[in-house]
Design a protein around this motif. Structure first.
Motif, short mmCIF file in Angstrom:
data_model
loop_
_atom_site.label_atom_id
_atom_site.label_comp_id
_atom_site.label_asym_id
_atom_site.label_seq_id
_atom_site.Cartn_x
_atom_site.Cartn_y
_atom_site.Cartn_z
N THR A 1 26.26 1.98 75.60
CA THR A 1 26.69 1.90 74.32
C THR A 1 25.62 2.71 73.33
OG1 THR A 1 27.59 -0.08 74.52
CG2 THR A 1 27.21 0.33 72.43
N GLU A 2 24.16 2.47 73.68
CA GLU A 2 23.21 3.06 73.26
C GLU A 2 23.38 4.62 73.37
OE1 GLU A 2 19.17 1.65 73.97
OE2 GLU A 2 19.78 -0.38 73.97
N GLU A 3 23.75 5.12 74.26
CA GLU A 3 23.89 6.51 74.69
C GLU A 3 25.06 6.88 73.63
OE1 GLU A 3 24.66 6.88 78.85
OE2 GLU A 3 22.54 6.41 79.48
N HIS A 4 26.03 6.39 73.53
CA HIS A 4 26.99 6.80 72.68
C HIS A 4 26.75 6.79 71.20
CE1 HIS A 4 30.49 7.12 75.49
NE2 HIS A 4 29.85 6.11 75.93
N PHE A 5 25.75 5.82 70.67
CA PHE A 5 25.27 5.63 69.47
C PHE A 5 24.37 7.15 69.33
CE2 PHE A 5 27.27 1.85 68.13
CZ PHE A 5 26.96 1.75 66.76
N GLU A 6 23.52 7.39 70.20
CA GLU A 6 22.75 8.23 70.03
C GLU A 6 23.60 9.67 69.80
OE1 GLU A 6 20.51 8.08 73.78
OE2 GLU A 6 19.29 6.57 73.06
N THR A 7 24.77 10.03 70.80
CA THR A 7 25.46 11.02 70.77
C THR A 7 26.24 11.10 69.39
OG1 THR A 7 25.77 10.99 72.87
CG2 THR A 7 27.45 12.28 71.45
N ILE B 1 24.99 9.92 66.29
CA ILE B 1 24.04 10.30 65.34
C ILE B 1 23.47 12.02 65.37
CG2 ILE B 1 21.44 10.08 64.71
CD1 ILE B 1 21.98 6.87 65.52
N GLN B 2 23.61 12.31 66.70
CA GLN B 2 23.16 13.76 66.90
C GLN B 2 24.52 14.85 66.38
OE1 GLN B 2 20.05 15.19 67.72
NE2 GLN B 2 21.44 16.94 66.73
N LEU B 3 25.66 14.24 66.50
CA LEU B 3 26.78 15.10 66.05
C LEU B 3 27.03 15.03 64.72
CD1 LEU B 3 29.30 14.07 68.87
CD2 LEU B 3 28.50 16.20 68.72
N LEU B 4 26.64 14.02 63.96
CA LEU B 4 26.37 13.89 62.51
C LEU B 4 25.48 14.80 61.99
CD1 LEU B 4 27.22 10.08 62.04
CD2 LEU B 4 28.66 11.77 61.53
N LYS B 5 24.34 14.68 62.71
CA LYS B 5 23.18 15.41 62.05
C LYS B 5 23.61 16.99 62.21
CE LYS B 5 19.40 12.47 62.86
NZ LYS B 5 18.01 12.15 63.88
N ASP B 6 24.21 17.27 63.33
CA ASP B 6 24.60 18.93 63.55
C ASP B 6 25.46 19.31 62.60
OD1 ASP B 6 23.09 18.94 65.84
OD2 ASP B 6 24.61 18.64 67.36
N LEU B 7 26.34 18.27 62.06
CA LEU B 7 27.47 18.47 60.93
C LEU B 7 27.02 18.47 59.75
CD1 LEU B 7 30.51 16.90 62.58
CD2 LEU B 7 29.97 19.47 62.45
N TYR C 1 24.56 4.85 60.60
CA TYR C 1 24.66 4.87 62.11
C TYR C 1 23.25 4.50 62.73
CZ TYR C 1 29.26 6.00 62.16
OH TYR C 1 30.99 5.73 62.16
N GLU C 2 22.27 5.33 61.99
CA GLU C 2 20.75 4.85 62.60
C GLU C 2 20.32 3.68 62.56
OE1 GLU C 2 18.71 9.26 62.18
OE2 GLU C 2 18.94 8.15 60.47
N GLU C 3 20.70 2.92 61.36
CA GLU C 3 20.45 1.65 61.18
C GLU C 3 21.04 0.73 62.02
OE1 GLU C 3 21.25 0.71 57.00
OE2 GLU C 3 19.85 1.89 56.13
#
Length: 58
Positions: A17-23, A25-31, A38-40
Motif C-alpha cells: 500500500t505504501e509502495e502504491h502511494f509512492e507510485t 505521488i511520483q506519477l502526479l509529479k511527473d504530470l 496524496y503526500e499528506e
C-alpha cells in the motif's frame, strides 16, 4: 487462517500500500499535478502502518 499467516499477509499488504502511494505521488509529479493531498495521506498511512507493525511485531 492462523494468526501468523494473517499477520504476514497484513504486513505484506501494508508494505505494498505504501509502495502504491509512492507510485501515485511520483506519477502526479511527473504530470505536474498537485500531489499535496496524496503526500499528506501517505504520511498518515505510514504513521498508521508503523503503529500496526509495533502491535503485531513486524
Amino acid at each position: 487462517m492462523e494468526r501468523e499467516k494473517i499477520i504476514k499477509k497484513l504486513l505484506h499488504t501494508l508494505e505494498h500500500t505504501e509502495e502504491h502511494f509512492e507510485t501515485i505521488i511520483q506519477l502526479l509529479k511527473d504530470l505536474n499535478l498537485d500531489c499535496k493531498e496524496y503526500e499528506e495521506l501517505y504520511n498518515k498511512l505510514k504513521e498508521a502502518n508503523e503503529k500496526i507493525k509495533k502491535v503485531v511485531g513486524g
